[in-house]
Design an enzyme around this catalytic site. Structure first.
Site, PDB file in Angstrom:
ATOM      1  CG  HIS A  37      -1.121  -5.219  -5.181  1.00  0.00           C
ATOM      2  ND1 HIS A  37      -0.570  -4.074  -5.818  1.00  0.00           N
ATOM      3  CD2 HIS A  37      -2.318  -4.435  -4.558  1.00  0.00           C
ATOM      4  CE1 HIS A  37      -0.827  -2.957  -5.304  1.00  0.00           C
ATOM      5  NE2 HIS A  37      -2.135  -3.076  -4.587  1.00  0.00           N
ATOM      6  CE1 TYR A  77     -30.519  21.349   4.622  1.00  0.00           C
ATOM      7  CE2 TYR A  77     -28.395  21.209   3.899  1.00  0.00           C
ATOM      8  CZ  TYR A  77     -29.870  21.373   3.187  1.00  0.00           C
ATOM      9  OH  TYR A  77     -30.151  21.327   2.042  1.00  0.00           O
ATOM     10  CB  CYS A  98     -24.848  21.901   1.789  1.00  0.00           C
ATOM     11  SG  CYS A  98     -24.896  23.153   3.127  1.00  0.00           S
ATOM     12  CG  ASP A 109     -25.016  21.202  -4.421  1.00  0.00           C
ATOM     13  OD1 ASP A 109     -24.723  19.833  -4.977  1.00  0.00           O
ATOM     14  OD2 ASP A 109     -26.167  21.149  -4.167  1.00  0.00           O
TER      15      ASP A 109
HETATM   16  C1  LIG Z   1      -3.805   0.633  -7.495  1.00  0.00           C
HETATM   17  C2  LIG Z   1      -2.776  -0.313  -7.784  1.00  0.00           C
HETATM   18  C3  LIG Z   1      -1.387  -0.007  -7.856  1.00  0.00           C
HETATM   19  C4  LIG Z   1      -1.045   1.495  -7.274  1.00  0.00           C
HETATM   20  O1  LIG Z   1      -0.928   1.355  -6.011  1.00  0.00           O
HETATM   21  P1  LIG Z   1      -0.115   2.731  -5.160  1.00  0.00           P
HETATM   22  O2  LIG Z   1      -0.312   2.563  -3.840  1.00  0.00           O
HETATM   23  O3  LIG Z   1      -0.947   3.953  -5.659  1.00  0.00           O
HETATM   24  O4  LIG Z   1       1.129   3.145  -6.114  1.00  0.00           O
HETATM   25  C5  LIG Z   1      -0.430  -0.900  -8.339  1.00  0.00           C
HETATM   26  N1  LIG Z   1      -0.729  -2.035  -8.645  1.00  0.00           N
HETATM   27  C6  LIG Z   1      -1.973  -2.639  -8.571  1.00  0.00           C
HETATM   28  C7  LIG Z   1      -2.417  -4.070  -9.122  1.00  0.00           C
HETATM   29  C8  LIG Z   1      -3.019  -1.669  -8.097  1.00  0.00           C
HETATM   30  O5  LIG Z   1      -4.226  -2.032  -8.124  1.00  0.00           O
END
Ligand SMILES: *Cc1c(COP(=O)(O)O)cnc(C)c1O
Length: 390
Positions: free
Chosen positions: A169, A265, A312, A314
């Protein structure tokens, strides 16, 4: 026969499944026909409603779904979704059996999880598909690149575990400078080259799909782009994404204040003149950030009505003095389009000092979802009927 449960509450999220389908086609066109799409539907599909979104995503060509945790995967199985569901988050050993029984595809990064999955598979006389995640620089979840080959070898000593995929990632794919992302990608490719052949390799989030399509590999993992939003202001805008979610309500009361009277509020707003105030039954517990008090707006009769006083839990109030036609029952758009006027998730995110992701995910479970397809309402889900009726 199943009875449709409708809440009486005049607040709902409209989820345009045609827009979702369009966005998935845009992504498929960008990456080409030979790469697969894992539709990321964690966090209730970024607030849109995971069962309906997952069904529509698979119908539009997504081959896999991605969720964060076991319960999210089980919810999709309960909705009758059969596609592979990859658990993108950490799987504790004690949830291994549930993951196996529901045929989820866990990400495995520790021997403990691997052994727990193996034990569950033996108990249930089955096997489980798994993916391996490599931490190439996100500094979050995954195995270190130098440990990955030995870990993959260990996984292969457990015959109930089928290693199907390997992924990583990106930390800054949504920024202009792609140097670090290219470094992560190179480290991933080098590491993947030392793993068994034939694994499904996937690295690209929405930002990489938009800006770095050469990193598409075997599969991509769009999240925010599915929902028609860009991951940041620095990502290319040429995917032609269409926002999927609108948050709508009705004017529930119109009342008149004399100059000097106050709203909500803390009495933080004082009418500077004789004013007409409209009550909108949507509060911070529904997903409208409280920080939009005295700053945000809603659309009524195609015009912007400013939020007055504190939001608020709700409900909140808007000043409609300058839109004299406003009447009880008028549609009020909190996120979305009305005529030529639009309020985006990005606009609310900017007011709240956060990102569009958080605004969408914040749309609460108690807000009913109305699903549109072919331009008409096809189903809805609500707190009382989470999987939705006709
Ligand atoms: C959340 C996530 C994505 C998607 O990321 P975006 O930026 O929303 O496209 C892709 N891979 C992993 C591992 C994620 O946790």
């Amino acid at each position: 026969m199943r009875k449709t449960v409708q809440t009486g509450r005049p607040l709902w999220a409209e989820v345009d499944l045609d827009a979702l389908t369009h966005n998935i086609r845009q992504i498929q066109r960008r990456i080409g026909p030979d790469r697969q799409i894992l539709a990321v539907v964690k966090a209730n599909a970024y607030g849109h409603g995971a069962p309906a979104v997952a069904g529509a995503a698979v119908a539009a060509g997504a081959t896999h779904l991605g969720v964060a945790c076991v319960d999210e995967g089980v919810q999709l199985r309960a909705a009758g979704i059969g596609a592979p569901i990859v658990l993108l988050g950490f799987l504790p050993a004690w949830e291994a059996a549930v993951a196996v029984v529901h045929r989820l595809t866990p990400t495995v990064t520790t021997p403990e999880t691997a052994h727990a999955l193996d034990a569950a598979c033996r108990t249930h006389r089955t096997t489980v598909d798994i993916h391996l995640k490599i931490d190439t620089g996100m500094g979050r979840f995954g195995v270190n690149p130098d440990e990955a080959p030995a870990f993959a070898q260990f996984l292969q000593t457990l015959p109930t575990l089928n290693l199907r995929g390997v992924y990583t990632h990106f930390a800054v794919a949504d920024e202009t400078d792609k140097t670090f992302t290219r470094r992560q990608f190179a480290l991933f490719m080098e590491t993947a080259g030392r793993l068994p052949p034939g694994l499904l390799r996937h690295v690209a989030n929405s930002a990489a799909i938009a800006d770095l399509p050469e990193m598409g590999l075997d599969m991509v993992r769009p999240g925010i782009a599915l929902y028609g939003c860009y991951p940041s202001p620095y990502v290319g805008r040429d995917l032609d994404l269409r926002p999927v979610l609108s948050l709508k309500s009705y004017v529930a009361r119109v009342h008149t204040l004399a100059a000097g009277e106050t709203v909500s509020y803390g009495r933080t707003w004082t009418a500077p003149r004789a004013s007409r105030i409209a009550l909108i039954p949507c509060g911070y517990a529904d997903g409208l950030p409280r920080i939009t008090s005295n700053r945000g707006a809603v659309l009524i009769r195609g015009r912007r009505a400013p939020v007055v006083g504190r939001v608020c839990m709700d409900q909140h109030m808007v000043d409609v003095t300058d839109i004299p036609e406003v009447a009880l029952g008028d549609e009020a758009v909190i996120i979305g389009r009305q005529g030529d006027a639009v309020i985006t998730a990005e606009e609310i995110a900017a007011l709240a000092g956060t990102i569009n992701y958080e605004v969408l995910c914040a749309v609460a479970a108690r807000v009913p979802r109305h699903y549109l397809q072919g331009g008409r309402a096809v189903s809805r889900s609500s707190l009382l009927d989470p999987l939705g009726g006709e």
